[in-house]
Design a protein around this motif. Structure first.
Motif, PDB file in Angstrom:
ATOM      1  N   ASP A   1       0.763  -1.303   0.155  1.00 26.57           N
ATOM      2  CA  ASP A   1      -0.135   0.021  -0.204  1.00 26.57           C
ATOM      3  C   ASP A   1       0.937   1.188  -0.124  1.00 26.57           C
ATOM      4  N   GLU A   2       0.610   2.072  -1.059  1.00 26.06           N
ATOM      5  CA  GLU A   2       1.585   3.445  -1.296  1.00 26.06           C
ATOM      6  C   GLU A   2       1.329   4.323  -0.290  1.00 26.06           C
ATOM      7  N   LYS A   3       0.099   4.344   0.319  1.00 25.72           N
ATOM      8  CA  LYS A   3      -0.220   5.423   1.530  1.00 25.72           C
ATOM      9  C   LYS A   3       0.363   4.823   2.771  1.00 25.72           C
ATOM     10  N   ALA A   4       0.216   3.699   2.999  1.00 26.37           N
ATOM     11  CA  ALA A   4       0.858   3.008   4.397  1.00 26.37           C
ATOM     12  C   ALA A   4       2.405   3.324   4.452  1.00 26.37           C
ATOM     13  N   ILE A   5       3.068   3.091   3.256  1.00 33.17           N
ATOM     14  CA  ILE A   5       4.587   3.057   3.130  1.00 33.17           C
ATOM     15  C   ILE A   5       5.002   4.768   3.065  1.00 33.17           C
ATOM     16  N   MET A   6       4.316   5.522   2.453  1.00 29.44           N
ATOM     17  CA  MET A   6       4.392   7.110   2.422  1.00 29.44           C
ATOM     18  C   MET A   6       4.343   7.305   3.921  1.00 29.44           C
ATOM     19  N   THR A   7       3.175   6.862   4.608  1.00 33.52           N
ATOM     20  CA  THR A   7       3.019   7.394   5.942  1.00 33.52           C
ATOM     21  C   THR A   7       4.126   7.013   7.027  1.00 33.52           C
ATOM     22  N   TYR A   8       4.652   5.868   6.896  1.00 37.25           N
ATOM     23  CA  TYR A   8       5.770   5.378   7.565  1.00 37.25           C
ATOM     24  C   TYR A   8       7.055   6.045   7.242  1.00 37.25           C
ATOM     25  N   VAL A   9       7.452   6.394   5.940  1.00 38.29           N
ATOM     26  CA  VAL A   9       8.617   6.932   5.702  1.00 38.29           C
ATOM     27  C   VAL A   9       8.752   8.392   6.020  1.00 38.29           C
ATOM     28  N   SER A  10       7.228   9.151   6.258  1.00 37.59           N
ATOM     29  CA  SER A  10       7.290  10.483   6.527  1.00 37.59           C
ATOM     30  C   SER A  10       7.724  10.551   7.942  1.00 37.59           C
ATOM     31  N   SER A  11       7.336   9.525   8.805  1.00 41.74           N
ATOM     32  CA  SER A  11       7.930   9.406  10.118  1.00 41.74           C
ATOM     33  C   SER A  11       9.453   9.423  10.132  1.00 41.74           C
TER      34      SER A  11
END
Length: 838
Positions: A169-179
């Motif tokens: 999931d792109e949104k999940a990866i993106m959220t985690y990477v933003s952390s």
């Protein structure tokens, strides 16, 4: 609401505590209003759907919150939040192997991207070198555990889900990477601030160190100047040149070793001061003010005082050295002159007291007198040196030289010795003059003996050398001359014996005088080493050599008579054989030129000549035997003949070669005549023309002679073949003129010369001439004639078929008019006569 407070970092309105539907809807509306106040548009999302548990609406709202508060603030180089976050990940992971971030789904499946982000910012947390691309589960769990434990990033993703999903999931990866971005960007800002503070502190510390270095360097330099100036102002003189030279050497060491580093320090001090002031000015700090007395100007003033003292010390040293140098020069001059004088007088007193004249000969006495006169002259010349030594000693005393006592003692010793030498010199002269008169009489007799003994001794030595000298003669006249000279020598022997007896009489008279006056003779005759015993011995040897020489001359005379007999014997035979060979050569030449009878008659005549020549071989062999005897007797010339054996051999070989070649030429002429169908009359005509132009009888013709010979035979040498049309064009007329003796075509003549002289020797032999004339006059088949015959058989066609005429080696015909089975008779004909390959 709690999620919004955590993710936004702001406080929201107090929520209602009730659990009824209305309370829940109210709380959700508060959250939606807060989101809307932050500029986020919520489309088709209402509080009722959230409270009723609409999963799709709920997840959409949560992603909108994350996108607004966690991702939207991310901006890299004015890009969108997503693009900026992706660019940040690419830059951070660029140096890592096997990491290629292009999106927020499959680029993160192997876990190396998360590990690379952590290792880039916190390399101590992960050993990146041990990670493997083929073990994504381990990589992901390692990154999630480390992020949760050390970076306070909650574990939002499951490693098994990411690995087991084809497209995470792109949104999940993106959220985690933003952390990760928020975690590391805060640390980077803190690090930048710390670096700025460290830089300011480092600059300040460096400036303080420069100040301390300047103070220390200035103090050390001033202290060195303070210690050095008193040393340079010390003017205490020295008594010796060595001590002053040592001071000068110390001063040079100071200039060469001690001062240069201080010059560098002074220069470095000024550089450090200027650099410090520049750095303080650039960092908005007040200018540096050194301690009192340590300013750059203070140091320059102290340095100027040092150089002034240095200059004065150097001038004093040089003046003092010049002063001592004058005293040392005088002392050294005194020592040198005294040493030279003492060296000259060494042994002179003992020499003047010798009694060597008592046993000396007259010549030795005269030599001693000459030597004594020279000594007296030398003694007078040294008078000036003695006076100079005394004058220098006086000057040193006046200048109060420190070593004057030793100088005075040495000068007094030299003067006393000088007076003693003068007295001994006069006494020796008187003794030498008395002895000279006594020996003069004996010397006259010795001189007369030497004058007569020397030439007589030379005569005897020359006679012995001549009598024992080996001689080499080649003619009987030479040995007769030696015999005559020997007889003349024997006639002089009686007069020589009288001279010998007179010389011995002079020696006997000297012996009588010595015995009468009891003269102490020191040795033999000073004018010669020739003794009477030596004269008698050589005379006896001459008398013994005379008969030996007689015998040797007689034996050589007999040998030369035998050699003369051998010369006459060889000359008589050579004078017969040489002309005989020459005559035979001329006869063979005439036979080859003359045309008596047929070629067969000439051949028979030549073979008879060959037989008579071979029968003459025994005489050649006999002459070889006589030549062998001459060589064994070492006879190198023979006036009885001009022929040598080498001439005879060469002539004999040429004769055999000539007769064989002539026979071969006649045989070839017979073969040519028979093969070409040439008549005997034609052969005779060819021979007559060739012989006529062979004016030097060499058997060959030059190019011009060959051309004249062809013209005389009526041969046309025009450039084109003559056309027999019954009339003459310009070329026909030119050919006619040529046959009448006018000029001929050079091109045609060059072609003919290439045939008769293929090797370009420049001459034409008779055989080549006959071959050419045979080809030109005989009736022979040609390639054109053969082709004409084939054309008749082929019915005027350019080919021939097997049915008409079959030739096994005839090539197929490939012309435009060819028919099946056609053969090329033209190529066959040209090949048959060597004009092409068959």
């Amino acid at each position: 609401m709690l999620l919004l407070e955590v993710i936004s970092g702001e406080r929201l309105a107090k929520p209602e505590r009730g659990k009824m539907r209305v309370h829940k809807i109210s709380n959700v509306n508060k959250a939606l209003d807060f989101i809307a106040s932050k500029g986020v548009k919520l489309v088709s999302i209402g509080a009722e759907e959230i409270v009723d548990g609409n999963v799709k609406m709920t997840l959409g709202m949560i992603w909108t919150i994350i996108l607004r508060f966690a991702i939207q603030d991310i901006s890299v180089e004015e890009t969108s939040a997503k693009e900026g976050l992706l660019l940040w990940c690419q830059r951070k992971t660029a140096p890592y192997k096997n990491v290629n971030i292009q999106n927020f789904h499959i680029s993160w499946k192997d876990g190396l991207g998360f590990c690379a982000l952590i290792h880039r910012h916190r390399p101590e947390l992960i050993d990146y070198g041990k990670l493997r691309k083929d073990d994504p589960l381990t990589n992901l769990n390692t990154a999630f555990d480390v992020a949760e434990k050390y970076l306070d990033i909650p574990k939002m993703l499951d490693a098994e889900d990411i690995v087991g999903t084809a497209r995470p999931d792109e949104k999940a990866i993106m959220t985690y990477v933003s952390s990760f971005y928020h975690a590391f960007s805060g640390a980077q800002k803190a690090e930048t601030a710390a670096n700025r503070i460290c830089k300011v502190l480092a600059v300040n510390q460096e400036n303080e160190q420069l100040m301390e270095d300047y103070e220390k360097l200035a103090s050390d330099l001033l202290e060195w100047i303070r210690r050095t100036i008193p040393w340079l102002e010390n003017r205490a003189p020295e008594n010796t040149m060595q001590a002053m030279q040592q001071k000068l050497e110390d001063f040079r060491d100071y200039r060469r070793l001690h001062k240069p580093p201080k010059v560098q320090e002074k220069c470095q001090l000024e550089i450090n001061f200027n650099t410090l002031q520049t750095k303080l000015r650039l960092s908005n700090r007040p200018a540096f003010m050194p301690s009192e007395g340590k300013m750059v100007s203070d140091i320059n003033n102290a340095w100027g005082g040092l150089e002034q003292a240095e200059k004065g010390y150097e001038e004093w040293l040089l003046n003092e050295i010049r002063r001592l140098e004058r005293l040392d020069h005088l002392a050294e001059k005194f020592r040198q002159k005294a040493s030279i004088h003492e060296s000259w007088t060494d042994g002179k007193e003992a020499m003047l007291q010798q009694k060597d004249y008592e046993i000396a000969t007259l010549s030795e006495i005269k030599a001693l007198l000459k030597k004594h006169e020279a000594f007296e002259s030398d003694l007078a010349a040294h008078q000036d040196r003695v006076e100079q030594i005394a004058a220098i000693a006086q000057e040193l005393n006046e200048l109060d030289y420190y070593d004057s006592p030793s100088v005075n003692a040495r000068c007094q010793k030299i003067c006393d010795q000088w007076d003693n030498l003068g007295a001994l010199t006069q006494k020796r002269r008187e003794a030498l003059e008395r002895t000279e008169k006594l020996l003069e009489t004996i010397d006259q007799l010795y001189l007369e003996y030497a004058k007569r003994a020397a030439p007589f001794n030379n005569w005897m030595e020359g006679a012995m050398e001549d009598l024992q000298d080996t001689f080499i003669v080649h003619t009987i006249e030479e040995i007769q001359g030696l015999t005559t000279a020997h007889e003349q020598f024997k006639a002089t022997l009686p007069d020589a014996d009288k001279e010998r007896q007179a010389i011995l009489g002079i020696h006997n008279e000297v012996s009588k005088i010595v015995q009468t006056y009891h003269v102490n003779m020191a040795g033999t005759n000073p004018y010669t080493t020739i003794t009477p015993q030596e004269i008698n011995s050589k005379w006896e040897h001459v008398r013994q050599l005379v008969p030996r020489r007689d015998q040797a001359l007689m034996e050589e005379h007999a040998r030369q008579q035998q050699n003369e007999r051998l010369r006459k014997q060889f000359g008589a035979q050579a004078n017969v054989i040489g002309p005989w060979i020459q005559t035979k050569m001329e006869e063979i030449g005439r036979i080859s030129i003359e045309m008596h009878g047929t070629l067969e008659d000439q051949l028979n005549h030549l073979r008879q000549y060959e037989k008579s020549i071979v029968n003459y071989k025994p005489k050649i062999d006999q002459l070889e035997g006589d030549h062998q005897q001459i060589q064994e007797a070492l006879i190198f010339d023979n006036k009885h003949t001009n022929y040598t054996m080498e001439h005879i051999r060469v002539g004999w070989e040429q004769l055999l070669t000539t007769i064989a070649r002539t026979i071969n030429e006649v045989e070839n002429q017979i073969l040519t005549r028979d093969a070409k169908g040439i008549s005997q009359e034609q052969m005779n005509e060819f021979r007559a023309s060739f012989n006529h132009f062979d004016r030097d009888h060499s058997g060959t013709l030059g190019p011009e002679e060959f051309k004249a010979c062809l013209i005389s035979l009526g041969y046309d040498i025009g450039n084109d073949a003559q056309k027999k049309t019954g009339m003459m064009d310009c070329e026909d007329f030119r050919a006619c003129l040529i046959s009448m003796g006018y000029n001929m075509g050079e091109a045609e003549f060059a072609r003919i010369m290439s045939i008769v002289d293929p090797n370009r020797m420049g001459v034409v032999t008779f055989q080549a001439f006959i071959d050419f004339m045979s080809r030109e006059t005989a009736d022979t088949d040609t390639a054109d004639q053969v082709m004409a015959s084939f054309k008749i058989l082929a019915g005027d066609k350019n080919y021939i078929t097997v049915d008409e005429y079959c030739i096994a080696r005839m090539a197929p015909y490939h012309g435009h008019d060819a028919v099946p089975g056609a053969l090329d008779y033209m190529s066959f004909s040209t090949a048959l006569y060597g004009e092409s390959d068959l």
